[in-house]
Structures are given as C-alpha cells and as structure tokens.
Design a protein around this motif. Structure first.
Motif, PDB file in Angstrom:
ATOM      1  N   PRO A  52      72.725 -63.001  -2.652  1.00 43.03           N
ATOM      2  CA  PRO A  52      73.869 -63.762  -3.175  1.00 43.03           C
ATOM      3  C   PRO A  52      74.644 -63.036  -4.274  1.00 43.03           C
ATOM      4  N   GLN A  53      73.944 -62.301  -5.123  1.00 42.34           N
ATOM      5  CA  GLN A  53      74.628 -61.597  -6.210  1.00 42.34           C
ATOM      6  C   GLN A  53      75.683 -60.624  -5.684  1.00 42.34           C
ATOM      7  N   ASP A  54      75.447 -60.041  -4.510  1.00 46.03           N
ATOM      8  CA  ASP A  54      76.432 -59.120  -3.915  1.00 46.03           C
ATOM      9  C   ASP A  54      77.746 -59.851  -3.634  1.00 46.03           C
ATOM     10  N   ILE A  55      77.644 -61.095  -3.167  1.00 49.65           N
ATOM     11  CA  ILE A  55      78.841 -61.890  -2.882  1.00 49.65           C
ATOM     12  C   ILE A  55      79.562 -62.217  -4.188  1.00 49.65           C
ATOM     13  N   ARG A  56      78.799 -62.636  -5.187  1.00 50.30           N
ATOM     14  CA  ARG A  56      79.408 -62.983  -6.482  1.00 50.30           C
ATOM     15  C   ARG A  56      80.098 -61.768  -7.093  1.00 50.30           C
ATOM     16  N   SER A  61      84.422 -65.876  -8.056  1.00 43.49           N
ATOM     17  CA  SER A  61      84.353 -67.333  -8.060  1.00 43.49           C
ATOM     18  C   SER A  61      83.873 -67.874  -6.721  1.00 43.49           C
ATOM     19  N   VAL A  62      82.557 -67.975  -6.558  1.00 38.64           N
ATOM     20  CA  VAL A  62      81.957 -68.587  -5.382  1.00 38.64           C
ATOM     21  C   VAL A  62      80.858 -69.526  -5.861  1.00 38.64           C
ATOM     22  N   ILE A  71      80.418 -71.264  -0.850  1.00 40.36           N
ATOM     23  CA  ILE A  71      81.726 -71.912  -0.889  1.00 40.36           C
ATOM     24  C   ILE A  71      82.704 -70.920  -1.501  1.00 40.36           C
ATOM     25  N   PHE A  72      83.696 -70.531  -0.703  1.00 39.56           N
ATOM     26  CA  PHE A  72      84.712 -69.575  -1.131  1.00 39.56           C
ATOM     27  C   PHE A  72      86.011 -70.315  -1.442  1.00 39.56           C
TER      28      PHE A  72
END
Length: 114
Positions: A52-56, A61-62, A71-72
């Motif tokens: 998940p940290q990669d997405i953040r 802002s997710v 949630i994007f």
C-alpha cells in the motif's frame, strides 16, 4: 521493487487494470471524467506496486479500506474510484467509479462484491 531474473535480465511486472470497460462507460456518461480516468489508467499500468505504501507514494491522497481496496480521488476529487489491488498478481480490479455524490451512497469495502 521485486523482480524476476531470467537469462541475466531483471523483469519487473507492472500492474494490470481489469475492467477498463467500467471506466469507459463512466466517461461516456460524464465526458469531463475521460481525461483524468485515462491518466489514472496509464499511471497505474506503468506502476509495479508491492505494498500500500507504494500507492500512497505515487498518488498521495488515497484511502485504504478492507479487502485490499483503495479509494482514489479522480479529477480534483470530482470523482471517486474504488479498486481491489492484488499486489501478488500485480492486478487492480475496478469495483466502482462515480461522482463524489454517488460515492457517498456506497460502502467502499463491499461495493462490486468480492
């Protein structure tokens, strides 16, 4: 970033977006969503998220909810997209895309089934 090495080359697997049709149907209804959704799609398909940290780090802002769902905020927070992420299989399944008002009517943890 986790990779696979074969014959001296390192391969990095990128994310595969499942349900691009869902995005297309939405932007046909809301044309102002087309450019931000296409941008999101292109960005995600170039990503290789392992956690998940990669997405953040990429999106800032997710929000994260149950069942590895993310949630994007899309188009300056005019739209919301909920997706299930499989880090192991490098796949992201779009569960919901809608206006902010439509998003307020759903449960992001269960929308679109499991």
């Amino acid at each position: 970033m986790e990779g696979c090495s074969r014959f001296g080359y390192t391969l990095y697997y990128r994310m595969q977006v499942v349900s691009k049709r869902t995005l297309r149907l939405f932007w046909e209804k809301y044309p102002q969503a087309e450019t931000p959704l296409r941008t999101w799609h292109t960005t995600v398909e170039k990503a290789a998220w392992d956690r998940p940290q990669d997405i953040r780090e990429q999106f800032g802002s997710v929000d994260f909810v149950a069942d590895n769902r993310v949630i994007f905020n899309i188009g300056g927070n005019k739209f919301r997209l909920v997706a299930h992420v499989s880090y192991e299989f490098k796949a992201i399944l779009v569960k919901f895309v809608g206006t902010h008002a439509e998003y307020d009517e759903i449960d992001a943890a269960t929308v679109g089934g499991r």
